[in-house]
Scaffold this active site. Structure first.
Site, mmCIF file in Angstrom:
data_model
loop_
_atom_site.group_PDB
_atom_site.id
_atom_site.type_symbol
_atom_site.label_atom_id
_atom_site.label_comp_id
_atom_site.label_asym_id
_atom_site.label_seq_id
_atom_site.Cartn_x
_atom_site.Cartn_y
_atom_site.Cartn_z
ATOM 1 N N LYS A 1 24.754 13.963 -23.312
ATOM 2 C CA LYS A 1 24.488 12.535 -22.862
ATOM 3 C C LYS A 1 23.908 12.211 -23.928
ATOM 4 O O LYS A 1 22.707 11.779 -24.324
ATOM 5 C CB LYS A 1 23.424 13.192 -21.171
ATOM 6 N N ASP B 1 26.266 24.956 -17.313
ATOM 7 C CA ASP B 1 25.774 25.428 -16.224
ATOM 8 C C ASP B 1 26.658 24.934 -15.094
ATOM 9 O O ASP B 1 26.977 25.573 -14.197
ATOM 10 C CB ASP B 1 24.660 25.964 -16.218
ATOM 11 N N ASP C 1 29.610 25.071 -12.513
ATOM 12 C CA ASP C 1 30.102 25.464 -11.178
ATOM 13 C C ASP C 1 30.656 24.817 -10.730
ATOM 14 O O ASP C 1 31.698 25.007 -9.284
ATOM 15 C CB ASP C 1 28.501 25.794 -10.319
ATOM 16 N N TYR D 1 17.490 25.958 -22.381
ATOM 17 C CA TYR D 1 16.624 27.287 -21.932
ATOM 18 C C TYR D 1 16.221 28.279 -22.265
ATOM 19 O O TYR D 1 15.250 28.410 -22.259
ATOM 20 C CB TYR D 1 19.211 28.122 -21.912
ATOM 21 N N ASP E 1 27.634 13.265 -16.832
ATOM 22 C CA ASP E 1 27.787 12.493 -15.183
ATOM 23 C C ASP E 1 28.967 12.214 -15.023
ATOM 24 O O ASP E 1 29.289 12.261 -13.908
ATOM 25 C CB ASP E 1 26.443 11.399 -15.360
#
Ligand code: IPM
Ligand code: MG
Length: 368
Positions: free
Chosen positions: A193, A250, A254, A142, A226
């Site tokens: 990751k 983020d 959600d 970001y 993942d």
């Protein structure tokens, strides 16, 4: 409680309507002399762009810095979608996070019993769900440099962002997650990751080191992002706290939010440095966005914003009692079968934004 000064930034879309319901709640507590909260209000996001041609004013950042906590509605909407990147409504929010160094974003996803059927997953998978995502909020892709869109000539371009984390950035947010884990189930899953990203490898190593050295009582596990996305849908109750970076946080928040049935239910807290057990600054906002399609119609769910205020009482003002009363009142109103449109089912009574606020206040009053 001592006098507190809070800055309210209603923002765009459904933000102002939802914030209005919180103002009613603050009013109630002030009048009863249970709380002593002084409110200042400023523009942020699209509303600020319309008035001042920029997503947030420097003075507003200063006011936020000087206030005891900040409550934000939501930012953004199609009206401002075509603005250049650095002038978009979201920049107002990102500047607040970054300038105030609110590096730890707490996003609880709690399933309320009367709403288990609102989830798209089977009730037995989400009943009793209570997880907390701790998302790093001021670093990573970001904010990483270099970034930009570079002209390569011949009509071709390159879009570039940088995922970057330093040891210090990882450790300070991990510490928040470990501290919370100590007070909850003492289990923590750290997500990255590290199989493909160096920043993820560093993340894993630093979190592992900190855990071994300072938090041996917390059972720490690592998971690729993942896999975590998949596990959240497959068996979300295996998690208690998930610690992750800005971008994965983020996405995963959600997904976690939606497990509970509606984004309209979920609050968040963005916290900075801790001093003597108190967070030095805090920004509280619902996880949902500005929902421009339903704005101004008195149908938005104000609960996420109300619960964000409750988190403010809990984390910034150390007022666990009133925070609990607000949370319980929300539960009671849901138990009573009242629903805004987003969580509606055939057996329930549909109410608007204002009525939902009034019902919650009516429940709260029973405690005094
Ligand atoms: C969130 C939002 C923000 C983010 C946007 C509005 C900048 O999606 O708080 O999750 O991406 O962090
Ligand atoms: Mg988001």
């Amino acid at each position: 409680m001592d006098k507190k000064k809070i800055l309210i930034l209603p923002g765009d879309g459904v933000g102002p309507e939802a914030i209005n319901e919180v103002k009613k709640i603050i009013d109630f507590f002030n009048k009863k002399k249970i709380l002593d909260i002084e409110i200042e209000e400023e523009l942020v996001g699209g509303a600020c762009i319309d008035a001042f041609k920029l997503p947030i004013k420097d003075e507003t950042i200063e006011k936020a810095r000087k206030s005891d906590a900040v409550l934000l509605g939501a930012v953004g909407g199609p009206k401002w979608d075509n603005l250049p990147f650095d002038q978009r409504p979201e920049q107002g929010l990102l500047r607040l996070r970054s300038d105030l160094q609110l590096f730890a974003n707490l996003r609880p996803a709690i399933s309320f019993d009367p709403l288990v059927h609102a989830s798209s997953l089977k009730s037995e998978i989400i009943k009793g769900l209570d997880i907390l995502i701790v998302r790093e909020l001021t670093g990573g892709v970001y904010f990483g440099e270099p970034r930009g869109i570079i002209d390569l000539g011949n009509g071709k371009r390159k879009g570039l962002n940088t995922q970057v984390y330093t040891t210090d950035e990882i450790i300070r947010v991990a510490r928040v997650a470990f501290e919370l884990a100590k007070k909850r189930k003492k289990i923590l899953v750290s997500v990255e990751k590290s199989n493909v990203m160096e920043s993820g490898k560093l993340w894993r190593e630093e979190v592992e080191k900190l855990g071994k050295k300072e938090y041996p009582e917390v059972d720490l596990k690592h998971m690729y992002a993942d896999n975590c996305a998949m596990q959240l849908i497959r068996n979300p109750k295996q998690f208690d706290i998930i610690l992750t970076d800005n971008l994965f946080g983020d996405l995963l928040s959600d997904a976690a939010a939606m497990l509970t049935g509606s984004l309209g239910m979920l609050p968040s807290a963005s916290l900075g440095e801790i001093n003597n057990g108190n967070y030095l600054s805090g920004l509280y906002e619902p996880v949902h966005g500005s929902a421009p399609d339903i704005a101004g119609k008195n149908i938005a769910n104000p609960i996420a914003t109300i619960l964000s205020f409750s988190m403010m009482l809990f984390y910034s003002f150390n007022n666990k009692k009133i925070s609990q009363i607000i949370d319980n009142s929300v539960k009671k109103v849901l138990d009573g079968g009242f629903r805004t449109e987003d969580i509606m089912d055939e057996k329930s009574k549909k109410v608007g934004t204002k009525d939902m606020g009034d019902l919650i206040i009516k429940e709260m009053k029973k405690n005094f």
